[in-house]
Design a protein around this motif. Structure first.
Motif, PDB file in Angstrom:
ATOM      1  N   SER A  85       0.537  -1.001   0.001  1.00 20.66           N
ATOM      2  CA  SER A  85       0.074  -0.366   0.334  1.00 20.66           C
ATOM      3  C   SER A  85       0.915   0.920   0.002  1.00 20.66           C
ATOM      4  N   SER A  86       1.853   0.826   1.190  1.00 19.03           N
ATOM      5  CA  SER A  86       2.744   2.072   1.061  1.00 19.03           C
ATOM      6  C   SER A  86       3.140   3.046  -0.153  1.00 19.03           C
ATOM      7  N   PHE A  87       4.493   2.032  -1.067  1.00 18.81           N
ATOM      8  CA  PHE A  87       5.168   1.613  -1.991  1.00 18.81           C
ATOM      9  C   PHE A  87       4.446   2.224  -3.225  1.00 18.81           C
ATOM     10  N   ILE A  88       2.991   1.960  -3.329  1.00 19.07           N
ATOM     11  CA  ILE A  88       2.286   2.340  -4.631  1.00 19.07           C
ATOM     12  C   ILE A  88       1.383   3.572  -3.701  1.00 19.07           C
ATOM     13  N   ASP A  89       1.484   3.889  -3.077  1.00 16.15           N
ATOM     14  CA  ASP A  89       0.800   5.055  -2.916  1.00 16.15           C
ATOM     15  C   ASP A  89       1.754   6.550  -2.526  1.00 16.15           C
ATOM     16  N   ILE A  90       3.112   6.281  -2.566  1.00 13.91           N
ATOM     17  CA  ILE A  90       4.299   7.362  -3.134  1.00 13.91           C
ATOM     18  C   ILE A  90       4.916   6.647  -4.157  1.00 13.91           C
TER      19      ILE A  90
END
Length: 569
Positions: A432-437
């Protein structure tokens, strides 16, 4: 040397000897080990088990044990490295290699003594092995007969007749062709048949197989499929073989039904849902943490969670039922779950939500799916990769992992399931964090991302099984998050991911995985990493039995990646 008769050429040779069994730290190797242990127990064979993490430990353990053992079995290690070169064994030591890593080292394959390879004879990979004459050739020295004759040596130095020049041209041409053949053969790394499957077939040929051993073979094959080592076609081919063995054993058990214990293992074949641990978790959590559904719904977004709720509503399942443990769901909902999911899957873009699988049951306990066993044993194994465990030389987690396979209802198996849930939660939150940022970058010929020190759960990522699982999860999710045009291009791009390996030593672990569009699962990063390291003189360590996993000094990462881009462009 290829073994033609594994019973006589392998088992009957070692059953009256003391045997050293070296086991790589992956689920398939452990399953093969359990089957081999059962066979050794039947014939009272004396053996010692040694877990090996990498090539260095393989060498270390061999040096420590080579005086006591002359027969050494290698499970999922040694097949793709030149054993005679790195171990330098005495002539009275024999190696029996049961390894799914490909390509097979050519020296190991053509060695007529000491190294014995247990492979499937109808295997396509064997057909791809070059002919002996195309890579090995003896040359006679033109000067051999006149070595001591000074006059002839002087005259030959100035005599370049047509025959001599032709021989030299022929030799140069042959050497260039040899390099080309070997390069083509070694260009990609991939996986052959499961080691557990090979050992199980040995047990079957000896008429010593049973349901326990079949379950271990099933788990070994499931490990290959679940961790994306093999494609669906290879998996289905193995499943059909296993299904035949299951039918035979079940038929035999029916004949012995009166003497069969209620606590014996019963194996069944089914088209199961491709959802992680759903029988040991809530349905909602399983949908959020399974690769097919998490990437399809894009659960890292608010809209994705909304679509997941719509999917559950489409099936007519109340959220309260979906968020409680599967075993506490209403019986009617549990019984109809697979058909409900399948009916709604197509509407929500879920493909291949069901797959061919096996489950085992012991007594009146809940069934254990083969994929759940893989998650559990893999989670138990990963703890062995911690720095403290390596420094102390502790093998407790290797023993725990073996113990978890001893029975379907083993307490350690339940412990592993809980650890696996924590790992899947770490994967989901990190994806989630890799794709969001926007942390996945296009480096031209491949996609690239890096796990930063200090990230939540970053210590998980230094472990190969976890990092491999995360890489596939991330690549699938990233491709799904793109628009249609970009998605088609991204499907054909492999992924390189870096993560902290040893903070004190300043090293990074790097893994490369093939693109989504490549169903063969052939990996070109093994050779690419090697050439990039040679070109830049980077301080890399190619210690893993899987050539697509290496470690590298942090200071050399930038120039290494630049070279990798150039090589693959």
């Amino acid at each position: 040397m290829l073994i033609t008769d594994p019973v006589n050429d392998f088992f009957n040779k070692v059953k009256h000897e003391r045997v050293l069994v070296m086991v790589a730290l992956d689920v398939d190797a452990l399953c093969a080990c359990k089957i081999l242990q059962a066979l050794f127990k039947c014939d009272h064979v004396q053996y010692t088990l040694v877990p090996v993490i990498n090539k260095s430990q393989l060498i270390k353990e061999f040096e420590e044990h080579k005086e006591q053992y002359k027969h050494i079995v290698l499970l999922n290690c040694g097949g793709n490295i030149d054993l005679l070169h790195i171990l330098d064994p005495s002539e009275d030591i024999s190696f029996y290699v049961i390894d799914s890593h490909r390509p097979i080292d050519l020296v190991n394959f053509f060695c007529e003594q000491q190294i014995y390879m247990l492979l499937k004879h109808d295997e396509d990979e064997i057909a791809a092995i070059p002919d002996y004459d195309s890579i090995y050739r003896d040359y006679d020295s033109d000067d051999e007969d006149s070595e001591n004759d000074e006059t002839e040596q002087v005259s030959k130095r100035h005599r370049f007749d047509e025959a001599t020049l032709e021989k030299r041209r022929e030799r140069k041409k042959w050497e260039e062709k040899r390099k080309e053949i070997i390069f083509d053969y070694e260009e990609f790394s991939f996986y052959g048949p499961s080691a557990a499957m090979l050992v199980y077939e040995l047990a079957w040929k000896m008429s010593k197989d049973n349901n326990d051993q079949l379950w271990w073979a099933i788990t070994g094959v499931a490990d290959q499929f679940q961790n994306k080592k093999i494609g669906r076609d290879k998996y289905v081919s193995s499943v059909l073989e296993l299904q035949g063995h299951m039918s035979r054993l079940n038929h035999r058990d029916e004949d012995d039904d009166n003497t069969k214990s209620v606590n014996s293992v019963k194996i069944s074949f089914e088209h199961d849902l491709d959802l992680a641990l759903y029988r040991h978790w809530s349905l909602f959590e399983s949908l959020c943490h399974s690769l097919p559904t998490a990437s399809a719904f894009k659960v890292w977004t608010n809209m994705g969670i909304k679509r997941l709720h719509q999917f559950l509503a489409e099936m007519g399942l109340p959220l309260t039922q979906c968020k409680q443990n599967y075993s506490f769901m209403e019986t009617k909902m549990r019984d109809n779950l697979q058909s409900l999911v399948e009916e709604s899957a197509e509407k929500f873009g879920l493909r291949n939500i069901k797959y061919q699988s096996f489950s085992a049951q012991c007594g009146y306990n809940h069934r254990l799916c083969a994929s759940d066993a893989v998650y559990s044993v893999g989670a138990l194994l990963e703890k062995l990769y911690s720095k403290d465990s390596q420094a102390a030389g502790e093998n407790s987690n290797f023993v725990d992992s073996l113990d978890s396979l001893s029975r379907v209802t083993a307490p350690k198996m339940q412990d592993g399931l809980e650890l696996a849930k924590l790992q899947l939660q770490a994967i989901k939150s990190s994806v989630s964090s890799f794709i969001d940022i926007g942390q996945i970058l296009s480096y031209g010929p491949f996609l690239y991302t890096a796990v930063r020190e200090g990230m939540p759960d970053y210590k998980y990522f230094g472990k190969p099984i976890f990092l491999n699982l995360f890489s596939h999860f991330l690549l699938n999710s990233y491709v799904r998050s793109l628009n249609k045009t970009k998605r088609e291009r991204a499907k054909n791009l492999p992924l390189v991911i870096c993560a902290p390996f040893n903070v004190d030593d300043g090293t990074t672990i790097i893994i490369g995985i093939p693109p989504l569009a490549d169903e063969s699962r052939k990996n070109l990063f093994g050779n690419a990493f090697l050439h990039a390291a040679e070109r830049t003189k980077s301080r890399t360590s190619h210690e893993s039995f899987d050539s697509s996993i290496i470690t590298l000094k942090n200071e050399d990462l930038s120039k290494f990646l630049d070279a990798l881009i150039t090589i693959m462009s």
